[in-house]
Motif scaffolding. Structure first.
Motif, short mmCIF file in Angstrom:
data_model
loop_
_atom_site.label_atom_id
_atom_site.label_comp_id
_atom_site.label_asym_id
_atom_site.label_seq_id
_atom_site.Cartn_x
_atom_site.Cartn_y
_atom_site.Cartn_z
N LEU A 32 0.86 -1.18 0.00
CA LEU A 32 0.00 0.00 0.00
C LEU A 32 0.89 1.23 0.00
O LEU A 32 1.85 1.31 0.78
N ALA A 33 0.57 2.18 -0.86
CA ALA A 33 1.33 3.43 -0.90
C ALA A 33 0.36 4.58 -1.03
O ALA A 33 -0.66 4.47 -1.73
N SER A 34 0.66 5.67 -0.38
CA SER A 34 -0.23 6.83 -0.46
C SER A 34 0.56 8.11 -0.33
O SER A 34 1.65 8.14 0.25
N SER A 35 0.01 9.16 -0.90
CA SER A 35 0.58 10.49 -0.73
C SER A 35 -0.57 11.46 -0.56
O SER A 35 -1.69 11.22 -1.04
N SER A 36 -0.32 12.54 0.14
CA SER A 36 -1.40 13.49 0.40
C SER A 36 -0.85 14.90 0.56
O SER A 36 0.33 15.11 0.90
N HIS A 37 -1.73 15.86 0.29
CA HIS A 37 -1.45 17.27 0.51
C HIS A 37 -2.60 17.83 1.34
O HIS A 37 -3.77 17.69 0.96
N ASN A 38 -2.29 18.42 2.49
CA ASN A 38 -3.32 18.85 3.43
C ASN A 38 -3.14 20.31 3.82
O ASN A 38 -2.01 20.80 3.96
#
Length: 446
Positions: free
Chosen positions: A28-34
């Protein structure tokens, strides 16, 4: 925020290393901008922008399973992550039921509502954040200690050694305001929250009005007489209750032997008025996703049908253990092990109109304190501090504070007087239910 190509390249490296070591794996891989904003005394008190990525691997070798994760996508970090997982697996107990089972899954979340373009300016977002505090102050709040605006743009991917590659992108936004009212030595606080996929879907005025008006209405509240009362929980508190006792719907807790409904399949566990489903797609829902955390296509599952337990929530591990069908409710973050969870928990509408549900006298409870600390999920017993209103025929006649509501969840859901015919959603948009009237709950007051 790493892009899809970067994440996919890192995942491919991890799978190659796991395969070379003779292991099966999923990644599982994820990236985010918050972005989050908060106001204090008319000024912007917080302007926080964060971006990041995380990758996690689950390896299965010789029937032994372990996980590991990294927040770096560098080759050396990925190599270390795989080595740690493989080493940890050597010391785990063999489990023939946990395997990498989703073969050649190529799913992508296609619903356009989940990821929508939004060109709202930062100035407009700051103005909204400031308006939450000022609006509540203008309506008579002494202060607004908890307020804010936030948004998230995220990408998550899953791949495994069985040829699967799944992709999900989503955007979400929210705002909230909790107003403190202080008049003549009395204090009360309440909040309103709003969420959506786009800035334009937010309702800051609701947050302001609901928080201030409810806090003011509760200000002069006191305890009612100790006794048995019919109770209607507001939707967020009903959602919290079902969350606190959620293990009764978990195939994983049943596998561990701690689910009180482990041996209750196809038996009556609730009122015939109660039907509860896990829904993969609900319009406006916050948990819409094409695949679960193993790569299986999400689906709808009836959990309780007219009071009978029809199914528990399962991943491939628990389904294999019980030799039954997988409901595709695998839940795993990049940093954690395999579990189960619902997507959208939906309680079906009943036959009663609003006047029928609210006929006679009852307590409307709008705040519960200590829901998780005051709940025993195995026995079902609970005891919470509560606030709300004594009502008659749908009208509030007295604010109520300083009471304790106690009972047993598994008995409470058998004692349902009426289920409303209009579906509503909670703030988080993953719990949908009509108004439900429960009978005979114990209230400790004066």
């Amino acid at each position: 925020m790493a892009d899809q190509q970067t994440l996919q390249h890192a995942m491919e490296q991890v799978l190659e290393m796991a395969s070379a070591a003779g292991a099966e794996a999923d990644v599982l891989a994820s990236s985010s901008h918050n972005l989050s904003l908060k106001a204090n005394q008319g000024e912007l008190d917080e302007y926080k922008v964060t971006s990041g990525q995380v990758i996690g691997v689950r390896v299965v070798k010789d029937d032994k399973v372990a996980t590991s994760y990294s927040e770096s996508l560098q080759a050396d970090s990925l190599k270390l992550m795989v080595e740690q997982a493989l080493q940890s697996a050597q010391f785990t107990k063999a489990d023939t039921h946990q395997r990498i089972q989703a073969a050649n899954s190529q799913l992508r979340t296609e619903q356009p509502e989940v990821y929508q373009a939004d060109d709202t300016t930062i100035e407009a977002k700051i103005a909204l954040a400031l308006s939450l505090e000022q609006g509540a102050l203008d309506k008579g709040a002494k202060s607004v200690p908890y307020n804010g605006f936030g948004e998230s743009d995220s990408l998550s991917m899953l791949a495994n050694t069985q040829g699967s590659l799944c992709v999900h992108k989503e955007r979400s936004t929210y705002c909230y305001a909790f107003a403190l009212i202080d008049q003549e030595g009395k204090q009360a606080m309440h909040g309103g929250m709003s969420s959506g996929r786009r800035f334009a879907e937010l309702d800051p005025q609701y947050c302001i009005n609901h928080g201030v008006e409810t806090a003011m209405a509760l200000l002069d509240g006191g305890p009612v007489n100790t006794g048995k009362y019919a109770v209607i929980f507001n939707l967020s508190e009903l959602s919290s209750l079902f969350g606190a006792f959620g293990m009764c719907l978990s195939g994983q807790s049943a596998m561990k032997g701690i689910n009180p409904w482990r041996d209750s399949l196809h038996q009556s566990v609730a009122s015939p008025l109660l039907t509860v489903s896990d829904m993969a797609y609900v319009s406006g829902g916050s948990a819409i996703k094409a695949f679960d955390s193993e790569g299986f296509a999400t689906q709808d599952t009836i959990l309780i049908g007219e009071g009978q337990l029809q199914s528990l929530l399962h991943n491939s591990h628990t389904a294999s253990y019980f030799n039954i069908a997988n409901t595709a409710n695998a839940s795993r973050s990049a940093k954690g092990g395999l579990g189960v969870s619902s997507r959208h928990l939906v309680i079906a509408e009943g036959q009663s109109n609003d006047a029928e549900v609210t006929a006679g006298e009852y307590l409307e409870l709008v705040e519960l304190q200590g829901v998780h600390s005051g709940a025993d999920a195995i026995s079902g017993d609970f005891s919470f501090g509560a606030s709300g209103f004594l009502c008659r025929d749908g009208k509030r006649i007295q604010p109520v504070r300083g009471i304790t509501v106690a009972g047993n969840f598994y008995q409470m859901i058998k004692a349902i007087d009426a289920v409303g015919n209009q579906l509503e959603n909670d703030y988080e948009r993953d719990f949908f239910a009509p108004k439900i009237r429960f009978s005979g709950l114990s209230i400790a007051g004066k």
